[in-house]
Structures are given as structure tokens and as C-alpha cells.
Design an enzyme around this catalytic site. Structure first.
Site, PDB file in Angstrom:
ATOM      1  N   CYS A  97     -86.600  19.357 -83.888  1.00 13.74           N
ATOM      2  CA  CYS A  97     -86.697  20.222 -82.716  1.00 13.74           C
ATOM      3  C   CYS A  97     -85.309  20.652 -82.259  1.00 13.74           C
ATOM      4  O   CYS A  97     -84.365  19.864 -82.296  1.00 13.74           O
ATOM      5  CB  CYS A  97     -87.402  19.444 -81.600  1.00 13.74           C
ATOM      6  SG  CYS A  97     -87.666  20.390 -80.104  1.00 13.74           S
ATOM      7  N   HIS A 139     -96.760  22.055 -81.791  1.00 12.38           N
ATOM      8  CA  HIS A 139     -95.438  21.590 -81.343  1.00 12.38           C
ATOM      9  C   HIS A 139     -94.974  22.441 -80.144  1.00 12.38           C
ATOM     10  O   HIS A 139     -94.476  21.907 -79.150  1.00 12.38           O
ATOM     11  CB  HIS A 139     -94.468  21.715 -82.529  1.00 12.38           C
ATOM     12  CG  HIS A 139     -93.050  21.343 -82.234  1.00 12.38           C
ATOM     13  ND1 HIS A 139     -92.412  20.280 -82.844  1.00 12.38           N
ATOM     14  CD2 HIS A 139     -92.128  21.898 -81.416  1.00 12.38           C
ATOM     15  CE1 HIS A 139     -91.177  20.190 -82.385  1.00 12.38           C
ATOM     16  NE2 HIS A 139     -90.960  21.170 -81.534  1.00 12.38           N
ATOM     17  N   GLU A 140     -95.169  23.751 -80.229  1.00 11.95           N
ATOM     18  CA  GLU A 140     -94.721  24.649 -79.158  1.00 11.95           C
ATOM     19  C   GLU A 140     -95.569  24.504 -77.894  1.00 11.95           C
ATOM     20  O   GLU A 140     -95.052  24.495 -76.786  1.00 11.95           O
ATOM     21  CB  GLU A 140     -94.742  26.108 -79.632  1.00 11.95           C
ATOM     22  CG  GLU A 140     -93.817  26.425 -80.797  1.00 11.95           C
ATOM     23  CD  GLU A 140     -92.391  25.933 -80.598  1.00 11.95           C
ATOM     24  OE1 GLU A 140     -91.962  25.742 -79.443  1.00 11.95           O
ATOM     25  OE2 GLU A 140     -91.703  25.724 -81.600  1.00 11.95           O
ATOM     26  N   HIS A 143     -94.505  21.762 -75.784  1.00  9.90           N
ATOM     27  CA  HIS A 143     -93.365  22.074 -74.901  1.00  9.90           C
ATOM     28  C   HIS A 143     -93.851  22.641 -73.563  1.00  9.90           C
ATOM     29  O   HIS A 143     -93.307  22.314 -72.510  1.00  9.90           O
ATOM     30  CB  HIS A 143     -92.435  23.111 -75.557  1.00  9.90           C
ATOM     31  CG  HIS A 143     -91.475  22.521 -76.547  1.00  9.90           C
ATOM     32  ND1 HIS A 143     -90.579  21.533 -76.219  1.00  9.90           N
ATOM     33  CD2 HIS A 143     -91.250  22.811 -77.864  1.00  9.90           C
ATOM     34  CE1 HIS A 143     -89.858  21.225 -77.281  1.00  9.90           C
ATOM     35  NE2 HIS A 143     -90.241  21.975 -78.304  1.00  9.90           N
TER      36      HIS A 143
END
Lengths: 181, 170
Positions: A97, A139-140, A143
Site C-alpha cells: 500500500c 483494498h480501496e 480505505h
């Protein structure tokens, strides 16, 4: 256009939950341009989320079209208010990341997902994603919810070996397939 | 902070080993770098990059004796932030028999594969032990060629699967 500063651990702001985008205006488009420029500055990130640059709105850029080995993908995507509506299967994969320098770890993600998101004009689209692209999207979205892959890392010893057990005989099948060619 | 030593401690497992050892290091201004610690067959093993003014041998002698751990210290040339990302994963499974690791890694080494990490375990039962091993490493040889190279081990009852690791960077 401007290159934005990427927040890095242990910055507590990375844990902040982002708000939905309400205005699809010039300010949004200008921010997206900056976010894209920032993504491209780093070492080949396939995605970036707005909170990584301290902008707590649900905005993600994803582009899995440039991987070393080609993977199924939808090209360059700007995803506003992305929502995963369906998960299927799971896979272990290694992640790194922009916000976590010099560390990679194994994370379990859904292998296939259905995603609903708006584009920069506010129009809704649905996407079916799998494998690497599905992983990148998850993954995004993490966030946006204040989560890092570090929150999901599994022990290196916790490999999904079971997955291979029911694929036993795959070598032989592949051999047979090779012979058929 | 630049002179790293590799400190190895091994002994019968019991609660509190990590806490006591790392406290002794901390109280003596020794810092930790990368470490790996694991219970293997009822033993606890620790490998730690340690840096600081004082000699870990002196600092840890008392704690190691109390915990009945064997202590070993080496000067190393290592540094932090030297990670290499693995690009190939190899999974191995088969009825336990002598030579599995040697055969598999021999084939991989001949193909220019560099092992970054290897973990193996014996699963199954005492009567029917199954050897399971996962290897992560780097190789410029493509997956298909590596897979072909290990294919011969199939006949010996060892199932070897080579797959690419595409590290997601986002």
C-alpha cells in the site's frame, strides 16, 4: 493539477471513515485529476482512495490494465460512492500500500464481487469483478471505511492449503491437457 | 544503530519467553529489527535482528539461563528495508517420505529460484503423516517452466503447485 501528499502509517487519519460524495461538480473533477496524478507519481499503484490524501470522500481510482501479467479488468475506473453488493469465494493474496511503505502481507479477499458505483457525472454503473481487480477494489473500499490491509493480514503460516486439496490431481489434468495440444 | 547482530534463542516452550527476553533487551537499550519467532515441535525458536551498544550475550545471559534457552549471537552485515517481494509461490504436499524438501528445492535451485521464506509442517496422523510445505521466493524463470520442472515429482507422490504472486500495490 497538483500532486497531493499521501498519508502514511501511523497517521490516525487513515482510520477515518469517508463521507459519500453528494456534489458531482467541478471541484470533484479537479480533485479526481489531482488524485490520478498522485496515483501515477508513486511506484505503479493500481489504485488509490481519496482518504489516502486526506480527503475524506468516497472516491476511488482503480486501474488494473497495466499489471505485469494481464488480469481480467475493466480498464481505468473512477468510482464514486462504490458499494459492494455481492461477495463470492475467497482467496489469499499479497498486498502492499502507498500508505504502508516497505511492507507487504497476505490478506484474504473475496474472489468475485459485484460492485455498484457512480461515475464522475453521478451516473450509476454495475461491475462484476474477479481475482486481482476484485482484490484491488476491496483494498480501496477498505480505505473509505478507515481500514488498511494491515487490519486484515493473516499469518504467513495460515496459508489456504486446503484450497489445493480439493484441486488434487490438477497436475495430472494439466498434463493431460498439454498432451491434447 | 547500524551494527546489527543476529540473536538466536532456542528452548522448550513456555509462556513468557518473548516478554522476558525482549524486556531484557529493552532495559539495556538494545533495539529490535526484523524478527521471526515460532514454536516448532514443542520448542520455541527466536531469531532477532538486534542493535545497540551492549553485547546481547551479556544482556541476555541471565534470562536465557532462567528460561533454559540456548543463546547464540552472530555479527551480521544485514540492514533494514532490504525486502525483496516474492513473485512465485510453491505449495508442496505429499505422503511424508525422506527427501521431499531436498528434491523440491533442488529442482527449484537448478531453475534459479531464490527462496525467501519456507515453512513446512507434518500434518495427517502418526500412521499417515502428510508433509506440507509452502515456499515463497523470487525467480526470473516463468511459472510454467518451473511447474514443468517440478512435474517429475508427481510420480513420487508429491503434489507440487507453482503459482505466480502478483503483489497488489495500491
Amino acid at each position: 493539477m497538483a500532486i497531493l501528499e499521501i498519508l502514511k502509517i501511523p497517521d490516525a487519519r487513515l482510520k477515518q471513515i469517508s463521507e459519500p460524495v453528494a456534489q458531482f461538480d467541478d471541484a470533484l473533477h479537479a480533485f479526481i485529476a489531482d488524485l490520478e496524478e498522485t496515483r501515477q507519481m508513486g511506484p505503479a499503484a493500481v489504485g488509490i482512495a481519496a482518504p489516502q490524501v486526506g480527503y475524506f470522500q468516497r472516491i476511488v481510482i482503480l486501474d488494473c490494465s497495466q499489471t505485469r501479467k494481464p488480469v481480467p479488468n475493466h480498464g481505468h475506473l473512477i468510482l464514486i460512492n462504490p458499494e459492494i453488493t455481492h461477495w463470492d469465494g475467497f482467496e489469499l493474496g499479497r498486498e502492499g500500500c502507498l500508505s504502508v511503505p516497505d511492507y507487504t502481507g497476505n490478506v484474504i479477499r473475496a474472489a468475485r464481487i459485484t460492485l455498484v458505483a457512480q461515475d464522475p457525472q453521478g451516473d450509476r454503473h454495475e461491475y462484476e469483478m474477479k481475482d486481482f481487480e476484485a482484490r484491488a477494489l476491496q483494498h480501496e473500499v477498505d480505505h473509505l471505511d478507515g481500514l488498511l490491509f494491515l487490519d486484515r493480514v493473516v499469518s504467513r503460516r495460515t496459508d489456504l492449503f486446503q484450497r489445493k486439496v480439493y484441486q488434487k490431481g490438477a497436475n495430472k489434468k494439466r498434463k493431460a491437457a498439454n498432451k491434447a495440444h | 544503530m547500524n551494527n546489527w547482530k543476529m540473536v538466536t534463542l532456542i528452548g522448550e516452550d513456555q509462556p513468557g519467553i518473548v516478554a522476558r527476553i525482549t524486556d531484557a533487551l529493552y532495559q539495556n537499550d538494545l533495539v529490535l529489527g526484523e524478527t521471526s519467532m515460532m514454536r516448532l515441535g514443542g520448542n520455541f525458536s527466536m531469531m532477532m535482528m538486534v542493535s545497540g551498544e551492549r553485547d546481547p550475550n551479556t544482556v541476555l545471559a541471565a534470562a536465557a539461563e532462567r528460561l533454559d534457552l540456548r543463546l547464540h549471537v552472530d555479527d551480521i552485515a544485514g540492514k533494514l528495508h532490504q525486502h525483496i517481494a516474492p513473485n512465485i509461490q510453491v505449495r508442496v504436499m505429499g505422503a511424508d517420505q525422506p527427501g521431499i524438501v531436498a528434491k523440491v528445492t533442488g529442482v527449484l535451485a537448478a531453475a534459479g529460484f531464490n527462496i525467501l521464506e519456507l515453512e513446512s509442517d507434518v500434518a495427517g496422523t502418526t500412521e499417515n503423516p502428510v508433509y506440507i510445505m509452502t515456499i515463497q521466493g523470487v525467480s526470473e524463470t516463468v511459472v510454467e517452466v518451473l511447474q514443468q520442472a517440478v512435474e517429475g515429482l508427481d510420480e513420487e507422490g508429491v503434489d507440487v503447485t507453482v503459482s505466480a504472486i502478483e503483489t497488489l500495490f495500491a
